[in-house]
Design an enzyme around this catalytic site. Structure first.
Site, PDB file in Angstrom:
ATOM      1  N   ASP A 154      -0.046  -2.117  12.254  1.00  0.00           N
ATOM      2  CA  ASP A 154       0.567  -3.312  12.829  1.00  0.00           C
ATOM      3  C   ASP A 154       0.215  -3.637  14.288  1.00  0.00           C
ATOM      4  O   ASP A 154      -0.134  -4.746  14.610  1.00  0.00           O
ATOM      5  CB  ASP A 154       2.101  -3.209  12.729  1.00  0.00           C
ATOM      6  CG  ASP A 154       2.576  -3.026  11.290  1.00  0.00           C
ATOM      7  OD1 ASP A 154       1.757  -2.730  10.408  1.00  0.00           O
ATOM      8  OD2 ASP A 154       3.788  -3.168  11.053  1.00  0.00           O
TER       9      ASP A 154
ATOM     10  N   TRP B  46       0.834  -1.218   0.000  1.00  0.00           N
ATOM     11  CA  TRP B  46       0.000   0.000   0.000  1.00  0.00           C
ATOM     12  C   TRP B  46       0.858   1.254   0.000  1.00  0.00           C
ATOM     13  O   TRP B  46       0.428   2.293  -0.493  1.00  0.00           O
ATOM     14  CB  TRP B  46      -1.095  -0.033   1.064  1.00  0.00           C
ATOM     15  CG  TRP B  46      -0.761   0.159   2.523  1.00  0.00           C
ATOM     16  CD1 TRP B  46       0.330  -0.256   3.197  1.00  0.00           C
ATOM     17  CD2 TRP B  46      -1.631   0.807   3.486  1.00  0.00           C
ATOM     18  NE1 TRP B  46       0.215   0.068   4.531  1.00  0.00           N
ATOM     19  CE2 TRP B  46      -0.970   0.719   4.731  1.00  0.00           C
ATOM     20  CE3 TRP B  46      -2.868   1.430   3.427  1.00  0.00           C
ATOM     21  CZ2 TRP B  46      -1.525   1.243   5.909  1.00  0.00           C
ATOM     22  CZ3 TRP B  46      -3.422   1.952   4.594  1.00  0.00           C
ATOM     23  CH2 TRP B  46      -2.753   1.867   5.812  1.00  0.00           C
TER      24      TRP B  46
ATOM     25  N   ARG C 271       7.919   1.435  19.095  1.00  0.00           N
ATOM     26  CA  ARG C 271       7.662   0.303  18.183  1.00  0.00           C
ATOM     27  C   ARG C 271       6.817  -0.769  18.888  1.00  0.00           C
ATOM     28  O   ARG C 271       6.611  -0.699  20.102  1.00  0.00           O
ATOM     29  CB  ARG C 271       8.994  -0.340  17.732  1.00  0.00           C
ATOM     30  CG  ARG C 271      10.067   0.590  17.256  1.00  0.00           C
ATOM     31  CD  ARG C 271       9.740   1.342  16.000  1.00  0.00           C
ATOM     32  NE  ARG C 271       9.578   0.503  14.827  1.00  0.00           N
ATOM     33  CZ  ARG C 271       9.257   0.998  13.619  1.00  0.00           C
ATOM     34  NH1 ARG C 271       9.053   2.292  13.456  1.00  0.00           N
ATOM     35  NH2 ARG C 271       9.114   0.205  12.598  1.00  0.00           N
TER      36      ARG C 271
ATOM     37  N   GLU D 299       7.868   9.236   9.735  1.00  0.00           N
ATOM     38  CA  GLU D 299       7.003   8.079   9.480  1.00  0.00           C
ATOM     39  C   GLU D 299       5.642   8.288  10.154  1.00  0.00           C
ATOM     40  O   GLU D 299       4.600   8.023   9.581  1.00  0.00           O
ATOM     41  CB  GLU D 299       7.686   6.811  10.024  1.00  0.00           C
ATOM     42  CG  GLU D 299       6.925   5.527   9.708  1.00  0.00           C
ATOM     43  CD  GLU D 299       7.638   4.278  10.217  1.00  0.00           C
ATOM     44  OE1 GLU D 299       8.661   4.412  10.935  1.00  0.00           O
ATOM     45  OE2 GLU D 299       7.176   3.164   9.906  1.00  0.00           O
TER      46      GLU D 299
HETATM   47  C1  GLC Z   1       4.919  -0.448   8.854  1.00  0.00           C
HETATM   48  C2  GLC Z   1       3.500   0.083   8.755  1.00  0.00           C
HETATM   49  C3  GLC Z   1       2.860  -0.383   7.464  1.00  0.00           C
HETATM   50  C4  GLC Z   1       3.732   0.050   6.288  1.00  0.00           C
HETATM   51  C5  GLC Z   1       5.186  -0.383   6.469  1.00  0.00           C
HETATM   52  C6  GLC Z   1       6.121   0.250   5.442  1.00  0.00           C
HETATM   53  O1  GLC Z   1       4.933  -1.829   8.921  1.00  0.00           O
HETATM   54  O2  GLC Z   1       2.744  -0.318   9.858  1.00  0.00           O
HETATM   55  O3  GLC Z   1       1.558   0.124   7.336  1.00  0.00           O
HETATM   56  O4  GLC Z   1       3.219  -0.442   5.108  1.00  0.00           O
HETATM   57  O5  GLC Z   1       5.655  -0.021   7.738  1.00  0.00           O
HETATM   58  O6  GLC Z   1       6.052   1.651   5.484  1.00  0.00           O
END
Ligand code: GLC
Length: 423
Positions: free
Chosen positions: A160, A35, A193, A387
């Site tokens: 996550d 995504w 995290r 991020e």
């Molecule tokens: C983390 C995020 C996820 C994303 C990935 C890469 O795992 O939770 O949504 O796609 O990082 O940015």
């Protein structure tokens, strides 16, 4: 000011560009994420629409024969990431993970082609591929035909370590996983995290699915984690609806009809996830057979689908009621589990802001949408292209120079110039 922001955002997309795909950020995430790529294409379209299409084409070049599109494509060898290809063991020509991510490709392709119709012919093969992915979701993740699909691993949601997963995660064992070393905490603060206990369970699920040979039609029922996430489903509904519109424009009638039907099916089932008490949608724990009583941004993201206007108004009010300096917190502040700095348990993520704002705007909540966009741009000017962000202080967290954050900034800036059309 906005010109400087625009240049800075384009620079980040270029720095993270690996030719035919873009890494989310150097170091922390050295491969292609599903995504991330689709949303990144939305940023790239502002300065190189052909390159934006390549981003989505590359992702779909690694689609599995069953229709599933993996959440990570391991294009190049890199030991800095865990879990790498050997942990997944998916046995693909170019290694991939074996789970998927929010299916935003249909929406992204339509938005890209709306402004670049000259790319339609090149994009035509993608229509069938994205349709196959949508069909796969309904076939394998909704075996009883409820209209809504389940995720079988928290990573599939893209959120996550959301508080949403805490209760269903109790069913996932944390013992017996092969010893491993995490890499994310070498790049970012461990306090921001997921925890070690959560990581053990993430890996337990991966090992379980690997043991089943990644036969995707068998995984749903054998997973102790099956959750129907309103945000995920709304992304699927919106992508089906947008792909159907695109297919009509391109004269692909059968694909238009199939996607239209899938969108209608999902939309008809979505009300079952609504919570009047929370003024938003909730996740459904499919194994336990009950709603998860937790107000996360997953239930706000449902506004991305064409939900009834009164529900969109309630969602706008719920976001307002968060009362945070910056919108939209990934967990309602003051609720159990809220942690302003820990990943998806409180922080603001610009991609989620973008989709919520887009949906609210279409539902007539222009003021709420504008407030989310303004808040997002303020975060960038105060804290850079991080991020994720602390919703209370605006502090930038996790990785820096972040690709999809930069892509969303280009989208937000372009909307300031030309407001989105009402539906
Ligand atoms: C983390 C995020 C996820 C994303 C990935 C890469 O795992 O939770 O949504 O796609 O990082 O940015």
């Amino acid at each position: 000011m906005s010109d400087a922001l625009r240049s800075a955002a384009i620079e980040i997309l270029k720095v993270n560009d690996r030719g035919s795909y873009t890494v989310p950020t150097k170091g922390l995430y050295p491969f292609q994420w599903n995504w991330d790529s689709c949303l990144t294409a939305l940023g790239q379209r502002h300065f190189d629409p052909a390159r934006a299409l390549t981003e989505i084409e590359t992702l779909f070049a690694h689609q599995w024969p069953c229709g599933m599109v993996p959440h990570i494509i391991f294009h190049a060898q890199d030991d800095g990431y865990f879990p790498g290809p050997e942990v997944w063991g998916c046995n693909r020509p170019v290694p991939t993970s074996g789970i998927t991510q929010p299916p935003v490709a249909g929406f992204a392709l339509r938005r890209l082609l709306d402004a670049a119709p000259d790319l339609q012919d090149r994009a035509r093969p993608l229509l069938a591929r994205i349709t196959a992915w949508h069909r796969w979701f309904h076939a394998t993740r909704d075996p009883q035909g409820s209209g809504l699909v389940a995720i079988i691993h928290p990573w599939e949601s893209g959120r996550d370590n959301s508080v949403d997963w805490d209760a269903p995660f109790d069913r996932v064992p944390s013992d017996g996983v092969a010893p491993y070393t995490r890499r994310d905490t070498q790049h970012a603060d461990a306090a921001h995290r997921p925890t070690k206990d959560q990581y053990d369970r993430y890996i337990w699920l991966v090992e379980r699915f690997r043991g089943l040979g990644w036969a995707t039609e068998r995984l749903h029922y054998t997973s102790p984690f099956q959750v129907v996430d309103p945000g995920f489903n709304s992304i699927l509904i919106r992508s089906c609806a947008d792909l159907a519109d695109l297919a009509v424009v391109m004269g692909e009638d059968a694909q238009a009809a199939e996607n239209r039907a899938l969108a209608a099916k999902g939309l008809a089932a979505l009300p079952a996830l609504w919570s009047d008490a929370h003024g938003q949608y909730l996740c459904l724990d499919r194994v336990a057979g009950r709603l998860i009583d937790n107000p996360s941004s997953g239930g706000l993201l449902a506004a991305f689908a064409p939900i009834p206007p009164d529900r969109a108004a309630r969602i706008a009010a719920s976001i307002e009621a968060h009362g945070t300096r910056f919108r939209v917190a990934s967990q309602a502040p003051g609720t159990p589990g809220f942690d302003a700095k820990r990943y998806w348990r409180g922080p603001v993520w610009l991609v989620v802001n973008y989709m919520i704002a887009d949906g609210l705007e279409r539902a007539g909540q222009a003021e709420a949408a504008a407030a989310i966009r303004a808040s997002s741009l303020r975060l960038i000017t105060e804290s850079g292209f991080a991020e994720y962000y602390d919703p209370l202080t605006g502090e930038g967290l996790g990785g820096g120079q972040f690709t999809w954050t930069a892509a969303m900034v280009l989208e937000f800036l372009s909307m300031q110039r030309s407001p989105a059309p009402a539906r």
